[in-house]
Design a protein around this motif. Structure first.
Motif, mmCIF file in Angstrom:
data_model
loop_
_atom_site.group_PDB
_atom_site.id
_atom_site.type_symbol
_atom_site.label_atom_id
_atom_site.label_comp_id
_atom_site.label_asym_id
_atom_site.label_seq_id
_atom_site.Cartn_x
_atom_site.Cartn_y
_atom_site.Cartn_z
ATOM 1 N N THR A 175 0.320 -4.282 -8.834
ATOM 2 C CA THR A 175 0.872 -3.221 -7.998
ATOM 3 C C THR A 175 0.733 -1.878 -8.719
ATOM 4 N N VAL A 176 -0.014 -0.972 -8.102
ATOM 5 C CA VAL A 176 -0.191 0.364 -8.662
ATOM 6 C C VAL A 176 0.943 1.277 -8.215
ATOM 7 N N ASP A 177 1.309 1.163 -6.936
ATOM 8 C CA ASP A 177 2.410 1.980 -6.410
ATOM 9 C C ASP A 177 2.867 1.363 -5.095
ATOM 10 N N GLU A 178 4.120 1.668 -4.728
ATOM 11 C CA GLU A 178 4.648 1.130 -3.468
ATOM 12 C C GLU A 178 5.687 2.087 -2.904
ATOM 13 N N VAL A 179 5.629 2.274 -1.590
ATOM 14 C CA VAL A 179 6.551 3.185 -0.909
ATOM 15 C C VAL A 179 7.087 2.501 0.341
ATOM 16 N N ARG A 180 8.365 2.638 0.577
ATOM 17 C CA ARG A 180 8.975 2.159 1.822
ATOM 18 C C ARG A 180 9.254 3.357 2.713
ATOM 19 N N VAL A 181 8.731 3.320 3.918
ATOM 20 C CA VAL A 181 8.875 4.420 4.871
ATOM 21 C C VAL A 181 9.781 3.967 6.004
ATOM 22 N N VAL A 182 10.793 4.769 6.332
ATOM 23 C CA VAL A 182 11.749 4.422 7.383
ATOM 24 C C VAL A 182 11.740 5.489 8.460
ATOM 25 N N HIS A 183 11.652 5.061 9.720
ATOM 26 C CA HIS A 183 11.796 5.988 10.839
ATOM 27 C C HIS A 183 13.142 5.705 11.491
ATOM 28 N N SER A 184 14.096 6.610 11.285
ATOM 29 C CA SER A 184 15.465 6.359 11.732
ATOM 30 C C SER A 184 15.576 6.307 13.249
ATOM 31 N N GLY A 185 14.776 7.124 13.950
ATOM 32 C CA GLY A 185 14.854 7.138 15.411
ATOM 33 C C GLY A 185 14.428 5.825 16.032
ATOM 34 N N ARG A 186 13.367 5.245 15.520
ATOM 35 C CA ARG A 186 12.865 3.981 16.055
ATOM 36 C C ARG A 186 13.484 2.762 15.377
ATOM 37 N N LYS A 187 14.233 3.024 14.298
ATOM 38 C CA LYS A 187 14.845 1.936 13.517
ATOM 39 C C LYS A 187 13.792 0.918 13.077
ATOM 40 N N VAL A 188 12.735 1.432 12.485
ATOM 41 C CA VAL A 188 11.663 0.588 11.986
ATOM 42 C C VAL A 188 11.246 1.086 10.613
ATOM 43 N N SER A 189 10.740 0.196 9.774
ATOM 44 C CA SER A 189 10.299 0.598 8.446
ATOM 45 C C SER A 189 9.008 -0.117 8.093
ATOM 46 N N TRP A 190 8.274 0.482 7.159
ATOM 47 C CA TRP A 190 7.012 -0.085 6.683
ATOM 48 C C TRP A 190 6.997 -0.043 5.163
ATOM 49 N N VAL A 191 6.314 -0.987 4.559
ATOM 50 C CA VAL A 191 6.078 -0.956 3.121
ATOM 51 C C VAL A 191 4.587 -0.700 2.914
ATOM 52 N N CYS A 192 4.271 0.385 2.210
ATOM 53 C CA CYS A 192 2.886 0.742 1.901
ATOM 54 C C CYS A 192 2.658 0.496 0.416
ATOM 55 N N THR A 193 1.671 -0.311 0.101
ATOM 56 C CA THR A 193 1.456 -0.759 -1.269
ATOM 57 C C THR A 193 0.011 -0.564 -1.694
ATOM 58 N N ALA A 194 -0.180 -0.022 -2.889
ATOM 59 C CA ALA A 194 -1.514 0.089 -3.494
ATOM 60 C C ALA A 194 -1.644 -1.012 -4.531
ATOM 61 N N LEU A 195 -2.680 -1.841 -4.396
ATOM 62 C CA LEU A 195 -2.890 -2.997 -5.262
ATOM 63 C C LEU A 195 -4.248 -2.918 -5.933
ATOM 64 N N ARG A 196 -4.350 -3.571 -7.082
ATOM 65 C CA ARG A 196 -5.603 -3.559 -7.837
ATOM 66 C C ARG A 196 -5.880 -4.965 -8.363
ATOM 67 N N PRO A 197 -7.111 -5.446 -8.204
ATOM 68 C CA PRO A 197 -7.426 -6.807 -8.652
ATOM 69 C C PRO A 197 -7.421 -7.002 -10.160
ATOM 70 N N GLU A 198 -7.613 -5.944 -10.944
ATOM 71 C CA GLU A 198 -7.725 -6.111 -12.394
ATOM 72 C C GLU A 198 -6.404 -6.514 -13.022
ATOM 73 N N ALA A 199 -6.427 -6.616 -14.365
ATOM 74 C CA ALA A 199 -5.239 -7.020 -15.107
ATOM 75 C C ALA A 199 -4.086 -6.083 -14.804
ATOM 76 N N ARG A 200 -2.908 -6.634 -14.770
ATOM 77 C CA ARG A 200 -1.718 -5.857 -14.406
ATOM 78 C C ARG A 200 -1.400 -4.797 -15.469
ATOM 79 N N SER A 201 -1.238 -3.578 -14.981
ATOM 80 C CA SER A 201 -0.773 -2.483 -15.839
ATOM 81 C C SER A 201 -0.291 -1.364 -14.937
ATOM 82 N N GLY A 202 0.262 -0.327 -15.492
ATOM 83 C CA GLY A 202 0.833 0.735 -14.683
ATOM 84 C C GLY A 202 -0.128 1.861 -14.369
ATOM 85 N N ARG A 203 -1.386 1.762 -14.808
ATOM 86 C CA ARG A 203 -2.315 2.857 -14.610
ATOM 87 C C ARG A 203 -3.538 2.395 -13.856
ATOM 88 N N VAL A 204 -4.145 3.337 -13.096
ATOM 89 C CA VAL A 204 -5.362 3.040 -12.361
ATOM 90 C C VAL A 204 -6.547 3.117 -13.279
#
Length: 231
Positions: A202-231
Protein backbone atom coordinates in the motif's frame (compact mmCIF):
# COMPACT_ATOMS: atom_id res chain seq x y z
CA UNK A 1 6.14 -50.81 9.22
CA UNK A 2 3.60 -48.93 11.26
CA UNK A 3 1.94 -45.59 10.55
CA UNK A 4 3.96 -43.46 12.99
CA UNK A 5 7.66 -42.90 13.57
CA UNK A 6 8.98 -42.15 17.06
CA UNK A 7 8.22 -38.45 16.68
CA UNK A 8 4.67 -38.97 15.45
CA UNK A 9 5.44 -37.17 12.18
CA UNK A 10 2.69 -38.96 10.26
CA UNK A 11 0.11 -37.70 12.73
CA UNK A 12 1.45 -34.15 12.44
CA UNK A 13 1.37 -34.38 8.66
CA UNK A 14 -2.22 -35.59 8.75
CA UNK A 15 -3.18 -32.68 11.02
CA UNK A 16 -1.62 -30.20 8.60
CA UNK A 17 -3.47 -31.70 5.65
CA UNK A 18 -6.72 -31.58 7.61
CA UNK A 19 -6.22 -27.94 8.55
CA UNK A 20 -5.34 -27.01 4.97
CA UNK A 21 -8.46 -28.73 3.66
CA UNK A 22 -10.60 -26.98 6.27
CA UNK A 23 -9.12 -23.56 5.43
CA UNK A 24 -9.56 -24.20 1.71
CA UNK A 25 -13.19 -25.17 2.24
CA UNK A 26 -13.79 -22.07 4.42
CA UNK A 27 -12.23 -19.81 1.75
CA UNK A 28 -14.42 -21.36 -0.95
CA UNK A 29 -17.51 -20.89 1.23
CA UNK A 30 -16.59 -17.26 1.96
CA UNK A 31 -16.06 -16.52 -1.72
CA UNK A 32 -19.46 -18.06 -2.48
CA UNK A 33 -21.13 -15.77 0.07
CA UNK A 34 -19.32 -12.74 -1.34
CA UNK A 35 -20.40 -13.61 -4.88
CA UNK A 36 -23.97 -14.18 -3.73
CA UNK A 37 -23.93 -10.74 -2.13
CA UNK A 38 -22.60 -9.14 -5.29
CA UNK A 39 -25.35 -10.84 -7.32
CA UNK A 40 -27.95 -9.42 -4.91
CA UNK A 41 -26.39 -5.96 -5.29
CA UNK A 42 -26.87 -6.22 -9.05
CA UNK A 43 -23.13 -5.75 -9.61
CA UNK A 44 -22.54 -9.15 -11.21
CA UNK A 45 -24.55 -8.92 -14.40
CA UNK A 46 -24.32 -9.69 -18.10
CA UNK A 47 -22.71 -7.52 -20.76
CA UNK A 48 -26.15 -7.05 -22.30
CA UNK A 49 -27.49 -5.65 -19.02
CA UNK A 50 -24.62 -3.20 -18.66
CA UNK A 51 -25.11 -2.10 -22.26
CA UNK A 52 -28.85 -1.55 -21.75
CA UNK A 53 -28.23 0.44 -18.56
CA UNK A 54 -25.64 2.73 -20.16
CA UNK A 55 -27.83 3.22 -23.23
CA UNK A 56 -30.74 4.19 -20.96
CA UNK A 57 -28.60 6.76 -19.10
CA UNK A 58 -28.64 4.94 -15.76
CA UNK A 59 -24.93 5.65 -15.14
CA UNK A 60 -24.88 9.26 -16.33
CA UNK A 61 -24.78 10.40 -12.68
CA UNK A 62 -21.13 9.29 -12.46
CA UNK A 63 -20.18 12.58 -14.12
CA UNK A 64 -22.05 14.62 -11.50
CA UNK A 65 -20.72 16.58 -8.53
CA UNK A 66 -21.49 13.85 -6.00
CA UNK A 67 -18.91 11.57 -7.66
CA UNK A 68 -16.25 14.24 -8.13
CA UNK A 69 -14.24 13.51 -4.99
CA UNK A 70 -13.23 9.93 -5.74
CA UNK A 71 -12.40 10.71 -9.37
CA UNK A 72 -10.30 13.63 -8.14
CA UNK A 73 -8.39 11.40 -5.72
CA UNK A 74 -7.56 8.95 -8.50
CA UNK A 75 -6.54 11.76 -10.85
CA UNK A 76 -4.43 13.25 -8.06
CA UNK A 77 -2.64 9.96 -7.51
CA UNK A 78 -1.77 9.79 -11.19
CA UNK A 79 -0.55 13.40 -11.30
CA UNK A 80 1.48 13.14 -8.09
CA UNK A 81 2.82 9.59 -8.21
CA UNK A 82 3.27 9.03 -11.95
CA UNK A 83 3.20 12.43 -13.70
CA UNK A 84 3.37 12.08 -17.46
CA UNK A 85 2.90 8.32 -17.24
CA UNK A 86 0.84 5.92 -19.32
CA UNK A 87 -2.58 4.99 -17.92
CA UNK A 88 -4.91 2.04 -18.47
CA UNK A 89 -8.43 2.63 -17.11
CA UNK A 90 -10.35 -0.67 -16.83
CA UNK A 91 -14.14 -0.37 -16.77
CA UNK A 92 -13.79 3.26 -17.80
CA UNK A 93 -17.50 3.74 -18.50
CA UNK A 94 -18.16 7.04 -20.24
CA UNK A 95 -14.63 8.30 -19.72
CA UNK A 96 -15.22 10.41 -16.61
CA UNK A 97 -11.71 9.85 -15.24
CA UNK A 98 -10.16 11.23 -18.43
CA UNK A 99 -12.29 14.37 -18.06
CA UNK A 100 -10.92 14.85 -14.53
CA UNK A 101 -7.32 14.17 -15.55
CA UNK A 102 -5.23 17.22 -16.56
CA UNK A 103 -3.63 16.71 -19.94
CA UNK A 104 -0.17 17.38 -18.50
CA UNK A 105 -0.48 14.39 -16.14
CA UNK A 106 -0.37 11.59 -18.72
CA UNK A 107 1.43 10.77 -21.95
CA UNK A 108 -1.03 8.09 -23.03
CA UNK A 109 -4.42 6.98 -21.76
CA UNK A 110 -6.33 3.83 -22.74
CA UNK A 111 -9.86 3.23 -21.46
CA UNK A 112 -11.75 -0.05 -21.84
CA UNK A 113 -15.35 -0.92 -21.08
CA UNK A 114 -17.66 -3.70 -22.23
CA UNK A 115 -20.47 -1.24 -23.03
CA UNK A 116 -20.35 0.09 -26.57
CA UNK A 117 -22.76 2.88 -25.61
CA UNK A 118 -20.45 4.01 -22.80
CA UNK A 119 -17.43 3.93 -25.12
CA UNK A 120 -19.30 6.01 -27.72
CA UNK A 121 -19.87 8.74 -25.12
CA UNK A 122 -16.27 8.47 -23.89
CA UNK A 123 -14.87 8.94 -27.38
CA UNK A 124 -16.44 12.40 -27.55
CA UNK A 125 -13.68 13.70 -25.24
CA UNK A 126 -10.86 11.61 -26.69
CA UNK A 127 -7.71 13.36 -27.91
CA UNK A 128 -4.58 12.39 -29.81
CA UNK A 129 -3.12 10.86 -26.63
CA UNK A 130 -6.16 8.79 -25.61
CA UNK A 131 -7.90 5.67 -26.91
CA UNK A 132 -11.15 4.00 -25.92
CA UNK A 133 -11.86 0.34 -26.62
CA UNK A 134 -15.06 -1.67 -26.19
CA UNK A 135 -13.85 -4.84 -24.42
CA UNK A 136 -14.56 -7.02 -21.41
CA UNK A 137 -11.77 -6.30 -18.93
CA UNK A 138 -11.88 -9.90 -17.66
CA UNK A 139 -10.87 -11.07 -21.13
CA UNK A 140 -8.91 -8.10 -22.49
CA UNK A 141 -5.13 -8.55 -22.78
CA UNK A 142 -3.13 -5.30 -22.95
CA UNK A 143 -0.80 -5.11 -25.92
CA UNK A 144 1.53 -2.73 -24.08
CA UNK A 145 2.74 -1.91 -20.59
CA UNK A 146 1.53 0.96 -18.42
CA UNK A 147 2.73 3.06 -15.50
CA UNK A 148 -0.72 3.09 -13.88
CA UNK A 149 -3.62 0.65 -14.14
CA UNK A 150 -6.92 1.85 -12.67
CA UNK A 151 -9.74 -0.27 -11.24
CA UNK A 152 -12.34 2.39 -10.50
CA UNK A 153 -15.49 0.79 -9.02
CA UNK A 154 -15.06 -2.21 -11.29
CA UNK A 155 -13.71 -5.03 -9.10
CA UNK A 156 -17.03 -5.79 -7.40
CA UNK A 157 -18.51 -6.24 -10.88
CA UNK A 158 -16.08 -9.01 -11.83
CA UNK A 159 -16.45 -12.72 -11.26
CA UNK A 160 -12.81 -13.17 -10.29
CA UNK A 161 -11.52 -9.73 -9.29
CA UNK A 162 -8.30 -10.83 -7.58
CA UNK A 163 -7.11 -12.99 -10.43
CA UNK A 164 -7.98 -10.21 -12.87
CA UNK A 165 -5.85 -7.71 -10.94
CA UNK A 166 -3.00 -10.21 -10.80
CA UNK A 167 -3.15 -10.67 -14.57
CA UNK A 168 -3.15 -6.93 -15.27
CA UNK A 169 -0.31 -6.35 -12.80
CA UNK A 170 1.96 -8.20 -15.23
CA UNK A 171 1.35 -5.35 -17.70
CA UNK A 172 2.81 -2.70 -15.39
CA UNK A 173 6.11 -1.02 -16.14
CA UNK A 174 8.77 -1.35 -13.41
CA UNK A 175 7.65 0.77 -10.47
CA UNK A 176 4.10 0.89 -11.83
CA UNK A 177 1.01 1.34 -9.68
CA UNK A 178 -2.45 -0.15 -9.32
CA UNK A 179 -5.17 2.35 -8.36
CA UNK A 180 -8.33 0.95 -6.82
CA UNK A 181 -11.58 2.64 -5.82
CA UNK A 182 -14.22 0.59 -3.99
CA UNK A 183 -17.57 1.76 -2.66
CA UNK A 184 -17.81 0.59 0.95
CA UNK A 185 -21.52 -0.20 0.53
CA UNK A 186 -20.83 -2.77 -2.20
CA UNK A 187 -20.94 -6.30 -0.82
CA UNK A 188 -17.57 -7.97 -1.03
CA UNK A 189 -15.61 -4.73 -1.28
CA UNK A 190 -14.02 -5.10 2.16
CA UNK A 191 -12.89 -8.65 1.42
CA UNK A 192 -11.53 -7.72 -1.99
CA UNK A 193 -9.55 -4.77 -0.63
CA UNK A 194 -8.17 -6.73 2.33
CA UNK A 195 -6.88 -9.47 0.04
CA UNK A 196 -5.38 -6.95 -2.38
CA UNK A 197 -3.50 -5.29 0.46
CA UNK A 198 -2.08 -8.65 1.48
CA UNK A 199 -0.79 -9.22 -2.05
CA UNK A 200 0.50 -5.71 -2.85
CA UNK A 201 2.23 -2.91 -1.00
CA UNK A 202 0.00 0.00 0.00
CA UNK A 203 1.50 3.29 -1.15
CA UNK A 204 -1.38 5.48 0.01
CA UNK A 205 -5.06 5.22 0.89
CA UNK A 206 -7.88 7.74 1.24
CA UNK A 207 -11.47 7.32 2.40
CA UNK A 208 -13.89 9.72 0.72
CA UNK A 209 -17.33 10.38 2.23
CA UNK A 210 -20.27 12.15 0.60
CA UNK A 211 -22.53 13.21 3.47
CA UNK A 212 -25.50 14.10 1.26
CA UNK A 213 -25.69 10.69 -0.37
CA UNK A 214 -24.46 8.87 2.75
CA UNK A 215 -21.96 6.89 0.72
CA UNK A 216 -18.20 6.44 0.99
CA UNK A 217 -15.36 5.08 -1.12
CA UNK A 218 -11.88 3.84 -0.33
CA UNK A 219 -9.25 4.87 -2.91
CA UNK A 220 -6.00 2.94 -2.65
CA UNK A 221 -2.67 3.11 -4.48
CA UNK A 222 -0.91 -0.27 -4.56
CA UNK A 223 2.44 -1.46 -5.83
CA UNK A 224 3.50 -5.02 -6.68
CA UNK A 225 7.09 -4.63 -5.46
CA UNK A 226 8.42 -5.25 -1.97
CA UNK A 227 6.50 -3.45 0.74
CA UNK A 228 7.85 -0.05 1.74
CA UNK A 229 6.58 3.46 2.26
CA UNK A 230 8.07 5.00 -0.88
CA UNK A 231 7.30 4.78 -4.58
Amino acid sequence: MGSLNKHGSSAVSTQHVGRYALLKHAARWLNMLVDRGRWSDGLLQSAQTWEAQYAAGRWDFLAELSELARFSVLAGYICHLKPGGTVLDTGCGQGVLLRRLPRSCYSRYVGIDLSGSAISVAQEQANEHSTFVAADCEEYSPAEHFDVIVFNEVLCCLRDPLRTVERYARSLNPGGLLLVSLCTAARGSTTILRRLKRAYATVDEVRVVHSGRKVSWVCTALRPEARSGRV
